[in-house]
Scaffold this motif. Sequence first.
Motif, PDB file in Angstrom:
ATOM      1  N   LEU A 143       0.828  -1.210   0.000  1.00  0.00           N
ATOM      2  CA  LEU A 143       0.000   0.000   0.000  1.00  0.00           C
ATOM      3  C   LEU A 143       0.860   1.257   0.000  1.00  0.00           C
ATOM      4  N   LEU A 144       1.964   1.216   0.746  1.00  0.00           N
ATOM      5  CA  LEU A 144       2.876   2.374   0.721  1.00  0.00           C
ATOM      6  C   LEU A 144       3.432   2.573  -0.686  1.00  0.00           C
ATOM      7  N   LEU A 145       3.840   1.470  -1.320  1.00  0.00           N
ATOM      8  CA  LEU A 145       4.390   1.569  -2.676  1.00  0.00           C
ATOM      9  C   LEU A 145       3.345   2.084  -3.656  1.00  0.00           C
ATOM     10  N   ALA A 146       2.081   1.758  -3.391  1.00  0.00           N
ATOM     11  CA  ALA A 146       1.003   2.212  -4.270  1.00  0.00           C
ATOM     12  C   ALA A 146       0.583   3.646  -3.978  1.00  0.00           C
ATOM     13  N   GLY A 147       1.165   4.239  -2.938  1.00  0.00           N
ATOM     14  CA  GLY A 147       0.907   5.659  -2.696  1.00  0.00           C
ATOM     15  C   GLY A 147       0.047   5.988  -1.495  1.00  0.00           C
ATOM     16  N   ALA A 148      -0.375   4.966  -0.749  1.00  0.00           N
ATOM     17  CA  ALA A 148      -1.216   5.242   0.426  1.00  0.00           C
ATOM     18  C   ALA A 148      -0.372   5.811   1.574  1.00  0.00           C
ATOM     19  N   ALA A 149      -1.022   6.514   2.474  1.00  0.00           N
ATOM     20  CA  ALA A 149      -0.379   6.967   3.713  1.00  0.00           C
ATOM     21  C   ALA A 149      -0.919   6.110   4.846  1.00  0.00           C
ATOM     22  N   ILE A 150      -0.007   5.596   5.657  1.00  0.00           N
ATOM     23  CA  ILE A 150      -0.425   4.726   6.765  1.00  0.00           C
ATOM     24  C   ILE A 150      -0.158   5.448   8.072  1.00  0.00           C
ATOM     25  N   ILE A 151      -1.223   5.664   8.819  1.00  0.00           N
ATOM     26  CA  ILE A 151      -1.113   6.305  10.131  1.00  0.00           C
ATOM     27  C   ILE A 151      -1.629   5.311  11.154  1.00  0.00           C
ATOM     28  N   PRO A 152      -0.740   4.531  11.746  1.00  0.00           N
ATOM     29  CA  PRO A 152      -1.212   3.528  12.698  1.00  0.00           C
ATOM     30  C   PRO A 152      -2.021   4.183  13.812  1.00  0.00           C
ATOM     31  N   ALA A 153      -3.070   3.505  14.229  1.00  0.00           N
ATOM     32  CA  ALA A 153      -3.886   4.032  15.325  1.00  0.00           C
ATOM     33  C   ALA A 153      -3.149   3.785  16.639  1.00  0.00           C
ATOM     34  N   ASN A 154      -2.039   4.483  16.790  1.00  0.00           N
ATOM     35  CA  ASN A 154      -1.208   4.393  17.997  1.00  0.00           C
ATOM     36  C   ASN A 154      -1.274   5.726  18.718  1.00  0.00           C
ATOM     37  N   PRO A 155      -1.993   5.801  19.824  1.00  0.00           N
ATOM     38  CA  PRO A 155      -2.071   7.084  20.530  1.00  0.00           C
ATOM     39  C   PRO A 155      -0.743   7.435  21.200  1.00  0.00           C
ATOM     40  N   SER A 156      -0.543   8.703  21.498  1.00  0.00           N
ATOM     41  CA  SER A 156       0.665   9.126  22.211  1.00  0.00           C
ATOM     42  C   SER A 156       0.267   9.755  23.540  1.00  0.00           C
ATOM     43  N   PHE A 157       1.255   9.833  24.413  1.00  0.00           N
ATOM     44  CA  PHE A 157       0.973  10.183  25.807  1.00  0.00           C
ATOM     45  C   PHE A 157       1.688  11.446  26.263  1.00  0.00           C
ATOM     46  N   TYR A 158       2.578  11.993  25.401  1.00  0.00           N
ATOM     47  CA  TYR A 158       3.411  13.090  25.894  1.00  0.00           C
ATOM     48  C   TYR A 158       2.661  14.392  26.102  1.00  0.00           C
ATOM     49  N   THR A 159       1.424  14.475  25.591  1.00  0.00           N
ATOM     50  CA  THR A 159       0.622  15.669  25.889  1.00  0.00           C
ATOM     51  C   THR A 159      -0.237  15.455  27.133  1.00  0.00           C
ATOM     52  N   ARG A 160      -0.035  14.323  27.783  1.00  0.00           N
ATOM     53  CA  ARG A 160      -0.763  13.972  29.012  1.00  0.00           C
ATOM     54  C   ARG A 160      -2.279  14.034  28.850  1.00  0.00           C
ATOM     55  N   PRO A 161      -2.803  13.240  27.931  1.00  0.00           N
ATOM     56  CA  PRO A 161      -4.253  13.200  27.755  1.00  0.00           C
ATOM     57  C   PRO A 161      -4.946  12.755  29.046  1.00  0.00           C
ATOM     58  N   GLU A 162      -6.081  13.379  29.325  1.00  0.00           N
ATOM     59  CA  GLU A 162      -6.796  13.084  30.577  1.00  0.00           C
ATOM     60  C   GLU A 162      -8.104  12.352  30.355  1.00  0.00           C
ATOM     61  N   SER A 163      -8.413  12.051  29.102  1.00  0.00           N
ATOM     62  CA  SER A 163      -9.653  11.321  28.820  1.00  0.00           C
ATOM     63  C   SER A 163      -9.424  10.469  27.580  1.00  0.00           C
ATOM     64  N   LEU A 164     -10.360   9.532  27.358  1.00  0.00           N
ATOM     65  CA  LEU A 164     -10.258   8.712  26.148  1.00  0.00           C
ATOM     66  C   LEU A 164     -10.366   9.582  24.900  1.00  0.00           C
ATOM     67  N   VAL A 165     -11.198  10.606  24.965  1.00  0.00           N
ATOM     68  CA  VAL A 165     -11.344  11.494  23.810  1.00  0.00           C
ATOM     69  C   VAL A 165     -10.020  12.203  23.525  1.00  0.00           C
ATOM     70  N   GLN A 166      -9.390  12.713  24.574  1.00  0.00           N
ATOM     71  CA  GLN A 166      -8.098  13.392  24.369  1.00  0.00           C
ATOM     72  C   GLN A 166      -7.045  12.425  23.848  1.00  0.00           C
ATOM     73  N   LEU A 167      -7.093  11.178  24.334  1.00  0.00           N
ATOM     74  CA  LEU A 167      -6.135  10.187  23.863  1.00  0.00           C
ATOM     75  C   LEU A 167      -6.385   9.870  22.381  1.00  0.00           C
ATOM     76  N   ALA A 168      -7.652   9.671  22.042  1.00  0.00           N
ATOM     77  CA  ALA A 168      -8.005   9.395  20.641  1.00  0.00           C
ATOM     78  C   ALA A 168      -7.599  10.562  19.748  1.00  0.00           C
ATOM     79  N   ASP A 169      -7.722  11.766  20.264  1.00  0.00           N
ATOM     80  CA  ASP A 169      -7.408  12.946  19.456  1.00  0.00           C
ATOM     81  C   ASP A 169      -5.924  13.032  19.091  1.00  0.00           C
ATOM     82  N   THR A 170      -5.060  12.343  19.842  1.00  0.00           N
ATOM     83  CA  THR A 170      -3.638  12.356  19.462  1.00  0.00           C
ATOM     84  C   THR A 170      -3.448  11.653  18.115  1.00  0.00           C
ATOM     85  N   VAL A 171      -4.319  10.690  17.814  1.00  0.00           N
ATOM     86  CA  VAL A 171      -4.272  10.018  16.504  1.00  0.00           C
ATOM     87  C   VAL A 171      -5.032  10.833  15.457  1.00  0.00           C
ATOM     88  N   VAL A 172      -6.198  11.328  15.849  1.00  0.00           N
ATOM     89  CA  VAL A 172      -7.043  12.072  14.900  1.00  0.00           C
ATOM     90  C   VAL A 172      -6.316  13.328  14.401  1.00  0.00           C
TER      91      VAL A 172
END
Length: 194
Positions: A143-172
Amino acid sequence: MSGHHIVALLKILIAITGASGSIYAQRLLDNLNAEEHEVHLVMSRYAQAVIGEELPDGLRVPKGVMQHSLKSMNAPFASGSNPCDVMAIVPCSMGTLGRIAHGCSDDVLLRAADVTLKERRKLILAPRETPLNLIHIKNMELLLLAGAAIIPANPSFYTRPESLVQLADTVVARILDQMGLPQRLVPRWQEERD
Ligand SMILES: Cc1cc2nc3c(=O)[nH]c(=O)nc-3n(C[C@H](O)[C@H](O)[C@H](O)COP(=O)(O)O)c2cc1C
């Protein structure tokens, strides 16, 4: 040309599949302006099952978002003469990822992904699975070779999310960046905070 014809900035297709992480799809929809852009939505059969498990109130489809059934092959993004500008599959199951990688286009979600790639428009996948096997990785490579962009649904923690919504927003936030849309969901790393 005369009259007040309002032209949407982008034609966007959001696809939801049966991987864990329906909240990412919800937050993406919540952060798209369906008045400014033409926003379409399509869901796989298993997306409904996962949404049933993960979102207590079901998916809230914002006003203005146009939903299509999997069988509507005449949807306004399923043909090469009428592609969307951006298609984002959020979350993306390994099943859907594999089917796209191998050209299986037997419903409108898969067909739209195929069209998006062949017309050189932006296809964004947010896959979610763990652990990954070699088939998953080889399909991602294709898929990468065909031109797609892959953004794994891996949340990050360095902004110290305090809710599931905030955690999800690190991916969004990363997905919106890839779509070329402005986002203020998550401060950038070392960006000044108020
Ligand atoms: C609650 C639940 C969670 C699931 N989570 C994942 C997942 O994280 N990743 C994945 O690839 N498949 C996951 N699956 C399996 C897919 O839903 C299944 O492979 C399905 O055939 C995918 O079809 P689709 O791509 O058309 O949605 C999950 C299924 C259920 C019911």
